[in-house]
Design a protein around this motif. Sequence first.
Motif, PDB file in Angstrom:
ATOM      1  N   ASP A  56       0.386  -1.067   0.205  1.00 61.71           N
ATOM      2  CA  ASP A  56      -0.448  -0.028   0.158  1.00 61.71           C
ATOM      3  C   ASP A  56       1.185   0.759  -0.310  1.00 61.71           C
ATOM      4  O   ASP A  56       2.000   1.288   0.850  1.00 61.71           O
ATOM      5  N   VAL A  57       0.679   2.309  -0.619  1.00 56.89           N
ATOM      6  CA  VAL A  57       1.271   3.330  -0.328  1.00 56.89           C
ATOM      7  C   VAL A  57       1.276   3.935   0.583  1.00 56.89           C
ATOM      8  O   VAL A  57       2.527   4.438   1.626  1.00 56.89           O
ATOM      9  N   HIS A  58       0.138   3.698   1.924  1.00 56.34           N
ATOM     10  CA  HIS A  58       0.525   4.192   3.281  1.00 56.34           C
ATOM     11  C   HIS A  58       1.485   3.419   3.898  1.00 56.34           C
ATOM     12  O   HIS A  58       0.969   1.569   4.245  1.00 56.34           O
ATOM     13  N   HIS A  59       2.161   3.654   5.038  1.00 52.09           N
ATOM     14  CA  HIS A  59       2.808   2.376   6.079  1.00 52.09           C
ATOM     15  C   HIS A  59       1.782   1.801   6.695  1.00 52.09           C
ATOM     16  O   HIS A  59       0.497   2.343   7.007  1.00 52.09           O
ATOM     17  N   GLY A  60       1.627  -0.156   6.707  1.00 51.46           N
ATOM     18  CA  GLY A  60       0.588  -0.519   7.392  1.00 51.46           C
ATOM     19  C   GLY A  60       0.628   0.255   8.352  1.00 51.46           C
ATOM     20  O   GLY A  60       1.451  -1.045   9.949  1.00 51.46           O
ATOM     21  N   ASN A  61       0.646   0.779  10.346  1.00 51.56           N
ATOM     22  CA  ASN A  61       1.532   1.050  11.204  1.00 51.56           C
ATOM     23  C   ASN A  61       1.397  -0.255  12.098  1.00 51.56           C
ATOM     24  O   ASN A  61       1.301  -0.521  12.672  1.00 51.56           O
ATOM     25  N   GLY A  62      -0.553   0.195  12.401  1.00 48.19           N
ATOM     26  CA  GLY A  62      -1.387  -1.150  12.770  1.00 48.19           C
ATOM     27  C   GLY A  62      -0.695  -1.964  12.805  1.00 48.19           C
ATOM     28  O   GLY A  62      -0.285  -2.733  14.083  1.00 48.19           O
ATOM     29  N   THR A  63      -0.586  -3.314  11.626  1.00 46.50           N
ATOM     30  CA  THR A  63       0.354  -4.193  11.571  1.00 46.50           C
ATOM     31  C   THR A  63       1.541  -4.241  12.249  1.00 46.50           C
ATOM     32  O   THR A  63       1.671  -5.391  12.863  1.00 46.50           O
ATOM     33  N   GLN A  64       2.359  -2.932  11.644  1.00 47.29           N
ATOM     34  CA  GLN A  64       3.779  -3.127  12.698  1.00 47.29           C
ATOM     35  C   GLN A  64       3.642  -3.440  13.799  1.00 47.29           C
ATOM     36  O   GLN A  64       4.439  -4.021  14.921  1.00 47.29           O
ATOM     37  N   ASP A  65       2.830  -2.116  14.246  1.00 45.59           N
ATOM     38  CA  ASP A  65       2.107  -2.645  16.172  1.00 45.59           C
ATOM     39  C   ASP A  65       2.031  -4.298  16.689  1.00 45.59           C
ATOM     40  O   ASP A  65       2.882  -3.845  17.543  1.00 45.59           O
ATOM     41  N   ILE A  66       1.190  -4.604  15.626  1.00 55.94           N
ATOM     42  CA  ILE A  66       0.148  -5.600  16.759  1.00 55.94           C
ATOM     43  C   ILE A  66       1.399  -6.769  16.611  1.00 55.94           C
ATOM     44  O   ILE A  66       1.923  -7.616  17.629  1.00 55.94           O
TER      45      ILE A  66
END
Length: 325
Positions: free
Chosen positions: A171-181
Amino acid sequence: MAKRTTAQTGILYDTRYTEHDTGDLHPENAERYVAVMHSLKGLRQENRDRLSRLGWIPAEIGDVLLCHEAWYHDVVRMDVDQFAEVLRTGDTAICPESYDVAMAAVGASLSAVDAVCEGGLANAFAAVRPPGHHASQGKGMGFCIFNNVAIAARHAQKRHGMKRVAILDWDVHHGNGTQDIFYDDASVLFVSSHEEDLFPHTGSPEETGGGEGVGLTANFPVASGVGGDVLLPLWRDKIGPLVLDFNPDLIVISAGFDARVDDPVGMLALTDQDFAELTGMVCAWADACCDGRVVSILEGGYDPQGLASAVNAHVGALMQAGNTI
């Protein structure tokens, strides 16, 4: 772990996902999903021997709790029931149907995992909304309510015995939620390529994981305007070795298509052919590691016709890879 018993690719789409009403002017609106759904219907009519339409059932609360805090689930339910227009944890637009649709999106993602890990399909694509990769354990943001890919990965581990899962996010945006989990988790590799200096302003190369997960978060921010001439070699030469070294039992794709040229929310320039080539790379890695098991779940993409075209290219590449059984 089930072995592949068919060359078919599974696809999942449903009018249910149009009922999450964010408003006509919102980038993540039902129009984009309708375009995808119509495109997938046409593709299936042309490829009935190679595309299997999957069914689904809504997720249960316990599924959501695989990755989210119980209190956060309850906040989502409460905000929807109280007719809030925005989820209180962030900027996510909601309507009276949003909780049920978000649970349907999680359920469909799990059904795709089941079909690949248990049903013997070559691979699968779940076209769902709302997207999920910005949702962390206790926060929904950026169009996302529950983290579909994260819950799918954990479900694969809990139900199907997949010890190692790689989540690949283009995705053009970083997957911050997935990273955090999964930041401290040694059983999940999270890799993201994304446009730098863009919402949610996370995903620097210095974010590499913590605790037992050190080295299993890998971020590749790229400059605005970058296209396949940069991203395809990046995925082939940098990301491929990470995936192969991790040797996952399943690959899950956070399939955002807002990195496509002319998408209104980003400034990357991938073409449909680029997405097809990316998909082929991932499937080749899956063939080398995990009997081809790939589950792809829709994230962003906000030009309806461009999104539908990129999805067609993506599914076409999944079919081609699956047909090599």
